[in-house]
Structure formats: C-alpha cells, structure tokens
Motif scaffolding. Structure first.
Motif, PDB file in Angstrom:
ATOM      1  N   ASN A  45     -61.062 -16.532  30.063  1.00  0.00           N
ATOM      2  CA  ASN A  45     -62.047 -16.020  29.416  1.00  0.00           C
ATOM      3  C   ASN A  45     -61.926 -16.285  27.759  1.00  0.00           C
ATOM      4  O   ASN A  45     -60.720 -16.598  27.279  1.00  0.00           O
ATOM      5  CB  ASN A  45     -61.986 -14.331  29.393  1.00  0.00           C
ATOM      6  CG  ASN A  45     -62.126 -13.845  30.877  1.00  0.00           C
ATOM      7  OD1 ASN A  45     -63.367 -13.540  31.165  1.00  0.00           O
ATOM      8  ND2 ASN A  45     -61.079 -14.001  31.745  1.00  0.00           N
ATOM      9  N   HIS A  89     -55.653  -7.845  26.983  1.00  0.00           N
ATOM     10  CA  HIS A  89     -54.432  -7.451  27.802  1.00  0.00           C
ATOM     11  C   HIS A  89     -53.915  -8.704  28.419  1.00  0.00           C
ATOM     12  O   HIS A  89     -54.085  -9.721  28.277  1.00  0.00           O
ATOM     13  CB  HIS A  89     -54.967  -6.313  29.278  1.00  0.00           C
ATOM     14  CG  HIS A  89     -55.949  -7.223  29.804  1.00  0.00           C
ATOM     15  ND1 HIS A  89     -57.180  -7.709  29.694  1.00  0.00           N
ATOM     16  CD2 HIS A  89     -55.672  -7.509  31.492  1.00  0.00           C
ATOM     17  CE1 HIS A  89     -57.582  -8.241  30.732  1.00  0.00           C
ATOM     18  NE2 HIS A  89     -56.795  -7.901  31.830  1.00  0.00           N
ATOM     19  N   ASP A 142     -55.621 -14.580  32.713  1.00  0.00           N
ATOM     20  CA  ASP A 142     -57.055 -15.128  32.466  1.00  0.00           C
ATOM     21  C   ASP A 142     -57.520 -14.830  30.919  1.00  0.00           C
ATOM     22  O   ASP A 142     -58.752 -15.212  30.457  1.00  0.00           O
ATOM     23  CB  ASP A 142     -58.140 -14.828  33.729  1.00  0.00           C
ATOM     24  CG  ASP A 142     -58.262 -13.361  33.737  1.00  0.00           C
ATOM     25  OD1 ASP A 142     -56.996 -12.714  33.871  1.00  0.00           O
ATOM     26  OD2 ASP A 142     -59.423 -12.761  34.058  1.00  0.00           O
ATOM     27  N   HIS A 143     -56.764 -13.972  30.305  1.00  0.00           N
ATOM     28  CA  HIS A 143     -57.062 -13.550  29.027  1.00  0.00           C
ATOM     29  C   HIS A 143     -56.065 -14.046  28.119  1.00  0.00           C
ATOM     30  O   HIS A 143     -56.295 -14.281  26.859  1.00  0.00           O
ATOM     31  CB  HIS A 143     -56.855 -11.960  28.996  1.00  0.00           C
ATOM     32  CG  HIS A 143     -58.336 -11.478  29.763  1.00  0.00           C
ATOM     33  ND1 HIS A 143     -59.542 -11.382  29.439  1.00  0.00           N
ATOM     34  CD2 HIS A 143     -58.423 -11.109  31.066  1.00  0.00           C
ATOM     35  CE1 HIS A 143     -60.382 -10.802  30.577  1.00  0.00           C
ATOM     36  NE2 HIS A 143     -59.479 -10.780  31.576  1.00  0.00           N
ATOM     37  N   ASP A 191     -62.743  -5.905  32.885  1.00  0.00           N
ATOM     38  CA  ASP A 191     -61.272  -5.525  33.307  1.00  0.00           C
ATOM     39  C   ASP A 191     -61.200  -4.279  32.990  1.00  0.00           C
ATOM     40  O   ASP A 191     -60.301  -3.461  32.676  1.00  0.00           O
ATOM     41  CB  ASP A 191     -60.189  -6.432  32.736  1.00  0.00           C
ATOM     42  CG  ASP A 191     -60.298  -7.866  32.809  1.00  0.00           C
ATOM     43  OD1 ASP A 191     -61.371  -8.473  32.354  1.00  0.00           O
ATOM     44  OD2 ASP A 191     -59.624  -8.400  33.868  1.00  0.00           O
ATOM     45  N   HIS A 229     -61.543  -3.673  38.776  1.00  0.00           N
ATOM     46  CA  HIS A 229     -62.628  -4.389  38.064  1.00  0.00           C
ATOM     47  C   HIS A 229     -64.154  -3.384  38.268  1.00  0.00           C
ATOM     48  O   HIS A 229     -64.120  -2.931  39.546  1.00  0.00           O
ATOM     49  CB  HIS A 229     -62.769  -5.886  38.576  1.00  0.00           C
ATOM     50  CG  HIS A 229     -61.684  -6.596  37.983  1.00  0.00           C
ATOM     51  ND1 HIS A 229     -61.932  -7.219  36.741  1.00  0.00           N
ATOM     52  CD2 HIS A 229     -60.448  -6.935  38.580  1.00  0.00           C
ATOM     53  CE1 HIS A 229     -60.626  -7.824  36.528  1.00  0.00           C
ATOM     54  NE2 HIS A 229     -59.845  -7.677  37.621  1.00  0.00           N
ATOM     55  N   HIS A 236     -67.604 -11.631  33.596  1.00  0.00           N
ATOM     56  CA  HIS A 236     -66.424 -11.516  34.395  1.00  0.00           C
ATOM     57  C   HIS A 236     -67.026 -11.573  36.049  1.00  0.00           C
ATOM     58  O   HIS A 236     -66.327 -10.829  36.740  1.00  0.00           O
ATOM     59  CB  HIS A 236     -65.602 -10.477  34.188  1.00  0.00           C
ATOM     60  CG  HIS A 236     -64.034 -10.701  34.157  1.00  0.00           C
ATOM     61  ND1 HIS A 236     -63.512 -10.909  35.613  1.00  0.00           N
ATOM     62  CD2 HIS A 236     -63.269 -10.669  33.500  1.00  0.00           C
ATOM     63  CE1 HIS A 236     -62.288 -11.315  35.559  1.00  0.00           C
ATOM     64  NE2 HIS A 236     -61.912 -11.023  34.170  1.00  0.00           N
TER      65      HIS A 236
END
Ligand SMILES: [Zn+2]
Ligand SMILES: [Zn+2]
Length: 260
Positions: free
Chosen positions: A14, A61, A65-66, A146, A194, A219
């Motif tokens: 992301n 967070h 993926d972040h 998220d 999610h 997402h």
C-alpha cells in the motif's frame, strides 16, 4: 486544495500520496509504504514525483503491506517517519535506527507544514493501528483501511469529509466459499480483521456525505472480491452511479484526484 493519488492498494503493498498546497507552498506525504525502494520510486514516477518531493512518511500500522518498505526508503532518501508508539514497538531495533521517527498520539492531530493530520484508532489485529483524516484547513480527506469494523469514533471522524478512501476488502460470501484456510478466513472476517463490502456500505450510509467529491474503494482482496461488487455495494449505500466510484488497484493504484 488537496490532491491525492495511490501507488497501489491491497495485501501486496500500500501507499497513498497526499498533497496540500496554496499555490506557493506544497506539502506532500506518503502514507504507508509496502513496496521496496525500487518499486516505490517507480510508482512515484508514474505520478510525476521523486522521493525528494515527500516531506514525511506516515504509517498506519506494522503489517508488512504497509510498513515493509518504510524504513529503507526513509533512510535512503532522508525522509521523516511518523507512527504510533505501538507500531514502533513492533519494529525491529536495528531497523528503527535507520530513520528518524516522530512518535504520534493516536488521538492527537498534528501538522507537517501546511498539512493537518488527524489520526484515529481502528480495531485491527495490530499493536496500535490508526487511520487518518488529512486537511488543508478547509477540505478533508478521510482514509480507512485495515479495520475489522466501524466504531462510533471512526464514524465521527469520517462524517462530512470531502473525499474518502474506504476499504472494501472482501465479499463475505466469496470469502466463506473461497480457498482460504479456515484460520485465515476467521482472521479476515473477525472484528479485528478487514471491512467487507457490506460493512463498508453500512458505514458509508451512516456518514454525512453531503460534501463528498471523491469515493474510492481500497484494499480489495484479489481472491475474495471484485471491483464490480465493491462498487455496487458502495453505490447502493451512497445512492450514486457505480461508475463514479474509484478503485484503488493493487498494481495501478489510482491517478491524481483533486479536492477543491
Ligand atoms: Zn493491509
Ligand atoms: Zn493490516
């Protein structure tokens, strides 16, 4: 004016670029970085940006993926990193030393030059996850991904925004009948997992949407959702044409959008 664009969105990485400007001064940040340095630079270039154009890297967070690309990218290009104490506590000490980190309070707004950033806590299976509302003082952009479910506080924060990037992770029926192992299905669908299409639509229906200029579904799960299903769910809730709703694609992200 606020402009925003996306480097990519989904469980494989992301990154959202947010920019405020008054014509003379521009402040631009990257929210999350789930891509490696080379990939991030290439994706920024698609938007006409270089790493040096970024004033900060704000993290939601610690999920990879972040967070995956945050420290190496910040270290290489000397960019300041902003994250909560809980998120930072999940970062390996050796990695932490790579870049300067500003610890943010999950309930306290802060500024990066002309950009106002208001974090808010979300229920998600991370240590201290937050999402954000960005402002130039007049206009507001809301970001929510998220999140296992929408809380009253989330609803308050996102009500009346001028643009919204909203998680539509999965279609519950596709998730349940899909090929994911049971533990993973439970994790995703849990109140700390999610937002599915229906939950996102329900939240959207509860918000003040009178100023909404942009709505982008984000997402999306590759296996358990389709752009069409996400659009249909949100369009029904918002009473708009499905074609008006944007999609944050895993590979393509989305191009610049402007809030005026
Ligand atoms: Zn994620
Ligand atoms: Zn996550």
């Amino acid at each position: 004016m606020i402009r925003f664009a996306c480097l990519g969105s989904g469980s494989r990485g992301n990154g959202l670029v947010v920019e405020v400007g008054d014509g003379r001064h521009t402040t631009r940040v990257l929210v999350d970085c789930g891509f490696n340095c080379r990939e991030t630079v290439a994706r920024l270039a698609r938007l006409g940006l270089r790493p040096a154009d970024l004033r900060g890297l704000i993290v939601t967070h610690e999920h990879s993926d972040h967070l995956g690309g945050v420290f190496r990218f910040a270290a290489r290009y000397g960019i300041r990193v902003f994250m909560t104490h809980g998120t930072l506590s999940n970062v390996d000490a050796a990695v932490q030393r790579l870049a300067a980190v500003d610890v943010i309070d999950s309930h306290q707004s802060f500024r990066i030059d002309g950009l106002g950033v208001s974090p808010f806590p979300v229920p998600h299976d991370a240590r201290e996850p937050v999402q954000f509302v960005f402002s130039d003082g007049a206009l507001r952009l809301g970001l929510l991904t998220d999140a296992g479910h929408a809380t009253a506080h989330v609803e308050r924060m996102l009500s009346g925004v001028d643009a919204l990037v909203l998680e539509c992770n999965h279609d519950l029926r596709m998730l349940e009948s899909g090929g994911y192992p049971v533990w993973l299905r439970r994790r995703i669908a849990s109140p700390y997992g999610h937002l599915d299409n229906a939950a996102a639509a329900q939240l959207l229906a509860a918000l003040d949407r009178s100023k909404l200029q942009h709505l982008v579904a984000a997402h999306l799960s590759h296996q358990n959702n389709t752009a069409e299903m996400a659009r249909m769910a949100l369009a029904q809730a918002a009473g708009c044409d499905p074609g008006w709703i944007g999609i944050a694609d895993q590979d393509a992200g989305f191009a610049w959008r402007e809030i005026r």
